[in-house]
Design an enzyme around this catalytic site. Sequence first.
Site, PDB file in Angstrom:
ATOM      1  N   GLY B 153       0.452   2.824  10.897  1.00 14.19           N
ATOM      2  CA  GLY B 153       0.067   1.745  10.263  1.00 14.19           C
ATOM      3  C   GLY B 153       1.685   1.257  11.115  1.00 14.19           C
ATOM      4  O   GLY B 153       2.379   2.518  10.655  1.00 14.19           O
ATOM      5  N   CYS B 154       1.889   0.228  10.011  1.00 19.58           N
ATOM      6  CA  CYS B 154       2.877  -0.861  11.005  1.00 19.58           C
ATOM      7  C   CYS B 154       4.481   0.050  10.043  1.00 19.58           C
ATOM      8  O   CYS B 154       5.351   0.620  10.461  1.00 19.58           O
ATOM      9  CB  CYS B 154       3.099  -2.239  10.811  1.00 19.58           C
ATOM     10  SG  CYS B 154       1.861  -2.638   9.680  1.00 19.58           S
ATOM     11  N   PHE B 155       4.246  -0.449   9.123  1.00 20.85           N
ATOM     12  CA  PHE B 155       5.657   0.647   7.626  1.00 20.85           C
ATOM     13  C   PHE B 155       6.072   2.186   8.298  1.00 20.85           C
ATOM     14  O   PHE B 155       6.585   2.807   8.232  1.00 20.85           O
ATOM     15  CB  PHE B 155       5.104   0.851   6.643  1.00 20.85           C
ATOM     16  CG  PHE B 155       5.259  -0.774   6.544  1.00 20.85           C
ATOM     17  CD1 PHE B 155       6.564  -2.383   6.246  1.00 20.85           C
ATOM     18  CD2 PHE B 155       3.940  -2.155   5.098  1.00 20.85           C
ATOM     19  CE1 PHE B 155       6.842  -2.349   5.834  1.00 20.85           C
ATOM     20  CE2 PHE B 155       4.605  -2.668   5.144  1.00 20.85           C
ATOM     21  CZ  PHE B 155       5.573  -3.750   5.082  1.00 20.85           C
ATOM     22  N   VAL B 156       3.948   2.596   8.389  1.00 21.21           N
ATOM     23  CA  VAL B 156       4.610   4.053   8.316  1.00 21.21           C
ATOM     24  C   VAL B 156       5.264   4.319   9.337  1.00 21.21           C
ATOM     25  O   VAL B 156       6.184   5.689  10.127  1.00 21.21           O
ATOM     26  CB  VAL B 156       3.057   4.519   8.353  1.00 21.21           C
ATOM     27  CG1 VAL B 156       3.166   5.975   8.867  1.00 21.21           C
ATOM     28  CG2 VAL B 156       2.422   4.257   7.378  1.00 21.21           C
TER      29      VAL B 156
END
Lengths: 350, 350, 350, 350
Positions: B153-156
């Site tokens: 994921g992007c935030f991850v």
Amino acid sequence: MNTPKLRAAIVGSTGYGGVELIRLLASHPYVDVTSVISSSSAGSPIAEGFPHLTEIRADKLDDVDPALVSEKADVVFLATPHGVSMKLAPQYLEAGLKVIDLSGDFRLKNIEEYRQWYKHEPASQADVDRAVYGMCEIFGDEVEGQSFISNPGCFVTSAVLALYPAVKAGWIDPDSIIIDAKTGVSGAGRGLNLSSHFSEINENFKAYKINKHQHTPEIEQSLARAAGRPVAVTFTTHLVPMTRGIMSTIYASQQERRSAADFVELYRQFYEGRKFVRIRPNGQWPATKEVWGSNYCDIGFNVDERTGRVTVISVIDNLVKGAAGQAIQNLNLVMGWDETLGLQFTPVYP
Amino acid sequence: MNTPKLRAAIVGSTGYGGVELIRLLASHPYVDVTSVISSSSAGSPIAEGFPHLTEIRADKLDDVDPALVSEKADVVFLATPHGVSMKLAPQYLEAGLKVIDLSGDFRLKNIEEYRQWYKHEPASQADVDRAVYGMCEIFGDEVEGQSFISNPGCFVTSAVLALYPAVKAGWIDPDSIIIDAKTGVSGAGRGLNLSSHFSEINENFKAYKINKHQHTPEIEQSLARAAGRPVAVTFTTHLVPMTRGIMSTIYASQQERRSAADFVELYRQFYEGRKFVRIRPNGQWPATKEVWGSNYCDIGFNVDERTGRVTVISVIDNLVKGAAGQAIQNLNLVMGWDETLGLQFTPVYP
Amino acid sequence: MNTPKLRAAIVGSTGYGGVELIRLLASHPYVDVTSVISSSSAGSPIAEGFPHLTEIRADKLDDVDPALVSEKADVVFLATPHGVSMKLAPQYLEAGLKVIDLSGDFRLKNIEEYRQWYKHEPASQADVDRAVYGMCEIFGDEVEGQSFISNPGCFVTSAVLALYPAVKAGWIDPDSIIIDAKTGVSGAGRGLNLSSHFSEINENFKAYKINKHQHTPEIEQSLARAAGRPVAVTFTTHLVPMTRGIMSTIYASQQERRSAADFVELYRQFYEGRKFVRIRPNGQWPATKEVWGSNYCDIGFNVDERTGRVTVISVIDNLVKGAAGQAIQNLNLVMGWDETLGLQFTPVYP
Amino acid sequence: MNTPKLRAAIVGSTGYGGVELIRLLASHPYVDVTSVISSSSAGSPIAEGFPHLTEIRADKLDDVDPALVSEKADVVFLATPHGVSMKLAPQYLEAGLKVIDLSGDFRLKNIEEYRQWYKHEPASQADVDRAVYGMCEIFGDEVEGQSFISNPGCFVTSAVLALYPAVKAGWIDPDSIIIDAKTGVSGAGRGLNLSSHFSEINENFKAYKINKHQHTPEIEQSLARAAGRPVAVTFTTHLVPMTRGIMSTIYASQQERRSAADFVELYRQFYEGRKFVRIRPNGQWPATKEVWGSNYCDIGFNVDERTGRVTVISVIDNLVKGAAGQAIQNLNLVMGWDETLGLQFTPVYP
């Protein structure tokens, strides 16, 4: 009312704080702006630098001269940079004017903290001692009848209104407080530098002054009053590609587990009757646009069930509640008027 | 090279993730995009919905049919919403295709966490077990030669790259981690809803999904591997009025006092030879625009001398390193190619 | 005043026009908003969809029912889409309400033009004939005492105020008029579609409805009154990545050579005493931000010495002077009040 | 290729034009940037002022010294302000370098026009005569093998590509041309002034230099070649709150009635084989974002059936096709390479 209006002068009328005072005071029923002042542009029409004031204010900018100002006005707002206010304020006070200072020069009661954080020689302790710190919804009682008010910082207003009741109630651990703040670009003023350059800021998000922002000790000064002991917070500021608005996202550990609903209740009681602080219903968090152009500070809560941490979201318009609006609110309190006079703007949406 | 290029298909080509894959793969020396796929718009030219592709891609959108896709392509990228990938991936794998999935469907090894955070029925444990989690700079060794990659994921990506080395080294207390994340609006995709509406988002800053974001357990899953024990973080997401970019501002308590320079050194060693992670010199923090349009993740540090807390700032372009770019990087690793192939874009500035 | 306030209802209170009426009327000394109305959301609190109204308006949305509305209000503002107003307005009139309609349904006196440009069945000729077209600074004399006002379109207001005096004076050739208009995104309303999607509009500039915009015949209708003969203009609209503001850049050939200063003089005389039209000094052109949030229309001129063409720049806030503000101005005229009542806002800058 | 790469130097590497040359040339297969030059910042690392270049360019800025530059490079790009190029170009030519100048100093063949529009002393007529004007798709044949190229202005590129074929074909009246141009803020460079200040430009739209822009005679110079006689256009420029992009909306009267489809056909034939000009299908108009970050110029048409006027919409990225991209395209032509070498970027969307 048939009594004459209070006459106000605004020093720093070519900056964003000054021009916002002009906008807001135009709607105030008891105040007339009788002098707009700028040392750098004295003599030129204010509408020249701010064409949005065309046909609204035809007057020319006055000089800062205390004798002149005291002839034309009863109260003077100082929307001047730090370092300037400390020179002007004592002169205006001596000339018999009430002074409401929007700079950081008189906010820190410990002048050594000023020296350390502002990297600048402080005002004298005597002058600082004369100034009353005007965080209206918290220390407003101390303002009435005073003649020298120090208006709180923008980030400080957003953070302290969001934290004071919980610290005061002993619900959160003061040593655990982390304030992740975000501001629109107008907070940096109208001066020219690369960090206000459109092409550098548009479609960009950046952090600045991490653990170094001069508002840090000002936040701590008020929280220490709530805690009854010194407090050190972690405070980070970010620049958002927008003009107005501050959000503080605040994290703290709880002393014992309470719910977001408990916080809503605590804060509603604390701010009972204070129209400009709106505690959002449980489950709702404010966005900056929802206070845009207004004097509101909106606050919402969440509790992380897994870690027990509370998150407080607080938003203001940095130029209104964070500067000109709260300054007028302070004037209202000084004069013994309703604190909302001339400030009952509905936020501009969208 | 004289060997034929690898043929790639992109499912979800009418979304932002898909169209970014098209843009990036156009520069890849060893890959040809042979099929652009959309179940909803099959049959219409892709340039109709995305006129910037005029004369660049003349082809029409294909249907998702596995038989068709396996005829036209060797590898398929799934830029599809969660819930859709879990249906398509097994079919494509069975049809003999390599699959790189950009959705959240196969990231969480514990499918109960998926159920809880995504509020959706998970993929089968067997399918999840087949997927290799492709956080390139950390778990990249596990990717080579595999045929089914789950792209992070992007935030991850932004959070884990910023935290892993410090957690692994035992320098910070895993229980103290607070991640204050900010994202541009493209992360929400091209779908229509009020929170992507220009007039609602422009000149606005808002928090959302506080302590509820589905990327939370994905962050914790990787940090647990670093810590050797379960980790719970406090994670808040905010929407910034810009199109691309993610910043994570991360706070943690140190196990013992170290300086920002120590962190710079630790991270430089950890990411030695990994071109897409740039550790900024001590005293410098990255802004989102400094990685815009590129596959870089830039990381900077500060230590608050008063509280001892470390602040880590990490930025990525959510559509590149946070999605399409890392997916291609994973393909490079799968194929045993240099991980930077086709991804060496200089950030677009300004 | 001791007489009771006029009671106003607002239909379409979940749209931007409606919510701007609520904001502006909150400051009107003689008007109370007694009912906010939405057919789609009747029964739910208005602050639910517009949290900026928290603690400002506690009421729930009413239904459109004429009997109910006529009980609660004296005047009704219709901030409804075209096609809806034509159904509601006659019912409200019949129920004894004054009606101020912000839609396009009653603006075009020639209903065939409506059919052609709106691609929609027109209101009846009889209903259209009852409506008075409220372009305040030009046809305002016709409004006083009327009960059914059709409020002008946003682009139209900006273009006609900029052109009427010159066409009336015979200074420019009506057949040479080209209007290149630019608008902020709020003009498209709160509805969801790709052309209001943040990621599509931010950092983008686009033209739309070239030579097809439904405001074209409305502009021509007023210019024909000035010219005393039919007029056809070339009219192009563009979308600017901002929320509020319209600029019309207008080009025309002169009948004989005059200077920009001549135009300034002509327009100042024409708009003598009309506070909301500000003719800028020769050599100065207005920007949209200089009227933001206010009811002003600012106009500036330039004459190209080489070609003899005159360029007129005209700006408004599309939601104020282009919609809600002018609607209130029309109410003021209807009631015989000063047209500036409740509308004397200083533009918000920055 | 096994032959050594061409070595390029970039003067003005601390400005937006220079840094865009660095970005684009990094992908060029036959060119190496061997020297980045800035008179003002010589000696400091380029990544200091542009942190997005961290680990991409480790070198320090060189001085402008011709002897030094000619040792390190074969070709020099001058991304310098007007007035500076006129001094440097002759020295670099004398030192044996090829020169591609991005300033306005050598574009106007009539140096009196330079004096009049730039308000600055022109370069010598002899120097101006040596420079070949590099409007690639129109006068590109004149560029091959030359050593001194004057790269066209940004607005000029957008306007001339949109007008040349129609003027050349005699389809429009040259005296009727009105160009309403809009630009992103990066066109004004990285220098500090109020008109690039974020808070002044964000949520604002303004016109500037009406009938006074120095690109006017440059547009006319090319159109005169098409018309075979002098041409005077009306040209207005506006500032859009975005970083990159130019749109020219162009109006002209037709010599005889033709349809938009006719224009599409005419332009497709004219630009046959020129990959960077994309003529949009009839009924479709380009938006600036659809060429963002790329070297494309997209053009669309509409004919107003009522007035017979044609509207041409033309968009470019001002820093690519309007500056650095076209400069590289000119280098390709000079060297006899394919003009698209190193420039085949897909526009970045969204």
